[in-house]
Write a protein that holds these residues in place. Structure first.
Motif, PDB file in Angstrom:
ATOM      1  N   GLN A  21     -71.038 -32.756 -76.845  1.00  0.00           N
ATOM      2  CA  GLN A  21     -70.687 -33.768 -75.856  1.00  0.00           C
ATOM      3  C   GLN A  21     -71.811 -34.800 -75.841  1.00  0.00           C
ATOM      4  O   GLN A  21     -72.877 -34.583 -75.265  1.00  0.00           O
ATOM      5  CB  GLN A  21     -70.510 -33.125 -74.479  1.00  0.00           C
ATOM      6  N   ILE A  62     -71.871 -37.792 -70.943  1.00  0.00           N
ATOM      7  CA  ILE A  62     -71.173 -37.215 -69.802  1.00  0.00           C
ATOM      8  C   ILE A  62     -71.142 -38.280 -68.708  1.00  0.00           C
ATOM      9  O   ILE A  62     -72.189 -38.804 -68.305  1.00  0.00           O
ATOM     10  CB  ILE A  62     -71.857 -35.945 -69.294  1.00  0.00           C
ATOM     11  N   ARG A  63     -69.940 -38.596 -68.251  1.00  0.00           N
ATOM     12  CA  ARG A  63     -69.773 -39.601 -67.201  1.00  0.00           C
ATOM     13  C   ARG A  63     -69.665 -38.877 -65.856  1.00  0.00           C
ATOM     14  O   ARG A  63     -68.759 -38.074 -65.645  1.00  0.00           O
ATOM     15  CB  ARG A  63     -68.522 -40.440 -67.462  1.00  0.00           C
ATOM     16  N   LYS A  95     -62.462 -42.621 -65.127  1.00  0.00           N
ATOM     17  CA  LYS A  95     -62.384 -41.581 -66.172  1.00  0.00           C
ATOM     18  C   LYS A  95     -63.680 -40.763 -66.268  1.00  0.00           C
ATOM     19  O   LYS A  95     -64.252 -40.594 -67.357  1.00  0.00           O
ATOM     20  CB  LYS A  95     -62.034 -42.190 -67.530  1.00  0.00           C
ATOM     21  N   ASP A 120     -66.146 -37.370 -66.250  1.00  0.00           N
ATOM     22  CA  ASP A 120     -66.073 -35.972 -66.667  1.00  0.00           C
ATOM     23  C   ASP A 120     -66.359 -35.032 -65.500  1.00  0.00           C
ATOM     24  O   ASP A 120     -65.816 -33.931 -65.446  1.00  0.00           O
ATOM     25  CB  ASP A 120     -67.091 -35.700 -67.781  1.00  0.00           C
ATOM     26  N   LEU A 121     -67.226 -35.463 -64.592  1.00  0.00           N
ATOM     27  CA  LEU A 121     -67.605 -34.669 -63.438  1.00  0.00           C
ATOM     28  C   LEU A 121     -67.613 -35.556 -62.196  1.00  0.00           C
ATOM     29  O   LEU A 121     -68.096 -36.697 -62.248  1.00  0.00           O
ATOM     30  CB  LEU A 121     -69.000 -34.065 -63.629  1.00  0.00           C
ATOM     31  N   MET A 126     -57.894 -32.515 -63.476  1.00  0.00           N
ATOM     32  CA  MET A 126     -59.201 -31.871 -63.565  1.00  0.00           C
ATOM     33  C   MET A 126     -59.179 -30.520 -62.848  1.00  0.00           C
ATOM     34  O   MET A 126     -58.230 -30.194 -62.130  1.00  0.00           O
ATOM     35  CB  MET A 126     -60.280 -32.784 -62.971  1.00  0.00           C
ATOM     36  N   SER A 185     -63.916 -31.327 -62.292  1.00  0.00           N
ATOM     37  CA  SER A 185     -64.522 -31.209 -63.618  1.00  0.00           C
ATOM     38  C   SER A 185     -63.463 -31.209 -64.710  1.00  0.00           C
ATOM     39  O   SER A 185     -62.467 -30.486 -64.606  1.00  0.00           O
ATOM     40  CB  SER A 185     -65.344 -29.922 -63.712  1.00  0.00           C
ATOM     41  N   ARG A 186     -63.700 -31.997 -65.750  1.00  0.00           N
ATOM     42  CA  ARG A 186     -62.844 -31.932 -66.936  1.00  0.00           C
ATOM     43  C   ARG A 186     -63.186 -30.716 -67.789  1.00  0.00           C
ATOM     44  O   ARG A 186     -62.385 -30.297 -68.625  1.00  0.00           O
ATOM     45  CB  ARG A 186     -62.991 -33.199 -67.781  1.00  0.00           C
ATOM     46  N   PHE A 187     -64.362 -30.168 -67.579  1.00  0.00           N
ATOM     47  CA  PHE A 187     -64.800 -28.996 -68.324  1.00  0.00           C
ATOM     48  C   PHE A 187     -64.407 -27.729 -67.563  1.00  0.00           C
ATOM     49  O   PHE A 187     -64.237 -27.762 -66.346  1.00  0.00           O
ATOM     50  CB  PHE A 187     -66.320 -29.032 -68.516  1.00  0.00           C
ATOM     51  N   LEU A 221     -69.657 -26.875 -71.485  1.00  0.00           N
ATOM     52  CA  LEU A 221     -69.486 -28.057 -72.308  1.00  0.00           C
ATOM     53  C   LEU A 221     -68.821 -27.687 -73.636  1.00  0.00           C
ATOM     54  O   LEU A 221     -68.784 -26.506 -74.007  1.00  0.00           O
ATOM     55  CB  LEU A 221     -70.837 -28.733 -72.539  1.00  0.00           C
TER      56      LEU A 221
END
Length: 283
Positions: A41, A44-45, A77, A79-80, A109, A130-132, A162
C-alpha cells in the motif's frame, strides 16, 4: 467477506486512569483477513470528520441528512475514517438508525463504533470506517472529573490489515469541549491506552476541542505528534476560525510514512466541522 461480531475487551487495569477508561466491547463490523498478494500500500488516505450526528447546521437539530455525510466521504475516497459525534439508535437521529453501520453501507467500508454515553434513548460516541479488514477492535471511555457539565467521551482503536499483510493501528477520539482539566485527564488516559500499541504504527483522527497552542497539547505530544505544522482551520465549517480537528501519528508511523498532503475539504453543508484529510506515503 464481511461479517458482524461483538468485540469484548476486559483487560486488567494498567493504572488508575486506564481503569477509569472503562474499556468495554461494542458492536463491530469487521472483515475476515483476505487472501493477501505481495502488494504494498504505497499511500493511505486518512480522514477525520466530526459529523454532528448528521444534523446539518443549516437545518438546526430538526433536519437529519446522513446520506450527505456518506456522499462527502465517497467524494474524498479515504481508506480510513475517524468519525466523531456519532449516534446509534437514538430518538433524535432516528430510533432505528445506527449511523456508523449506515455509513459503512453507503461507503462500502467496514466499521467499529465506540460508545461514550447514553443519549436520547440510545448510544452516542465515535466510530471508525476502514477499507481494510479490521482484525481487532477495542473501545474506551475517556473519563472526566466529577462535574455535571463535563462529558465523558470515547476512543475507538482498531488494528487493520494492509494489503501486504502488515498491521496498522487506527483510532478515533473526541475530547471534552469545556475544560483543560478534563481534556488533560482524557489525554493521559489515551496515552496509557496507546502505550500497548507501541509495536504498531498508529494513526489517530480526533476532535481534540483545543487549538494547537493549548498547553494540554504538550502532554499529548509525549505519545502522538500532529501531522501538521501550520494546522488548517477546521471549525466552523462555513467560516472556520480555529483548529479543533487533527490527524496524529506515533513515532512508528512517523518512521514508516511521509505526510504528503494535509488539508481540509470544502464541505460546508453536512456538518459544522470541515472534513480533515491526510495522505500518508509509505517510506
Amino acid at each position: 467477506m464481511n461479517y458482524s461480531r461483538n468485540v469484548l475487551s476486559f483487560g486488567w487495569m494498567k493504572s488508575l486512569l486506564l481503569g477509569l477508561a472503562l474499556c468495554f466491547g461494542l458492536l463491530a463490523r469487521a472483515a475476515e483477513p483476505q487472501n493477501l498478494q505481495n502488494t504494498k500500500q504505497e499511500t493511505i488516505r486518512v480522514l477525520s470528520y466530526n459529523i454532528r450526528i448528521a444534523h446539518p447546521p443549516s437545518g438546526g437539530w430538526e433536519l437529519i441528512d446522513l446520506p450527505a455525510i456518506g456522499e462527502a466521504i465517497n467524494r474524498i475516497k479515504p481508506d480510513l475514517v475517524a468519525l466523531q459525534e456519532v449516534d446509534a439508535f437514538t430518538e433524535r437521529s432516528g430510533k432505528t438508525v445506527h449511523q456508523a453501520k449506515e455509513l459503512a453501507q453507503i461507503t462500502g467500508m467496514n466499521y467499529f463504533f465506540a460508545k461514550a454515553v447514553d443519549r436520547s434513548g440510545g448510544d452516542y460516541g465515535v466510530a471508525v470506517l476502514s477499507r481494510f479488514p479490521i482484525v481487532e477492535a477495542q473501545a474506551y471511555r475517556l473519563p472526566v472529573r466529577d462535574s455535571i457539565k463535563s462529558e465523558i467521551r470515547a476512543f475507538a482503536l482498531v488494528n487493520v490489515q494492509l494489503p501486504d499483510g502488515s498491521l496498522l493501528a487506527f483510532g478515533s477520539a473526541h475530547l471534552d469541549h469545556l475544560s483543560d482539566e478534563d481534556r488533560l485527564l482524557q489525554v493521559k488516559t489515551m496515552i496509557n491506552v496507546i502505550d500497548a500499541y507501541q509495536q504498531f504504527p498508529l494513526v489517530i483522527g480526533a476532535d481534540l476541542n483545543m487549538k494547537p497552542d493549548n498547553s494540554v497539547m504538550s502532554d499529548l505530544k509525549e505519545a502522538l505528534v500532529p501531522a501538521c505544522v501550520n494546522c488548517p482551520l477546521t471549525f466552523p465549517a462555513d467560516n472556520p476560525d480555529r483548529t479543533l480537528d487533527y490527524i496524529l501519528l506515533n513515532n512508528q508511523a512517523n518512521d514508516q510514512f511521509e505526510v504528503s498532503d494535509y488539508q481540509t475539504v470544502n464541505e460546508t453543508y453536512a456538518s459544522d466541522h470541515l472534513p480533515l484529510e491526510a495522505i500518508l506515503k509509505k517510506n
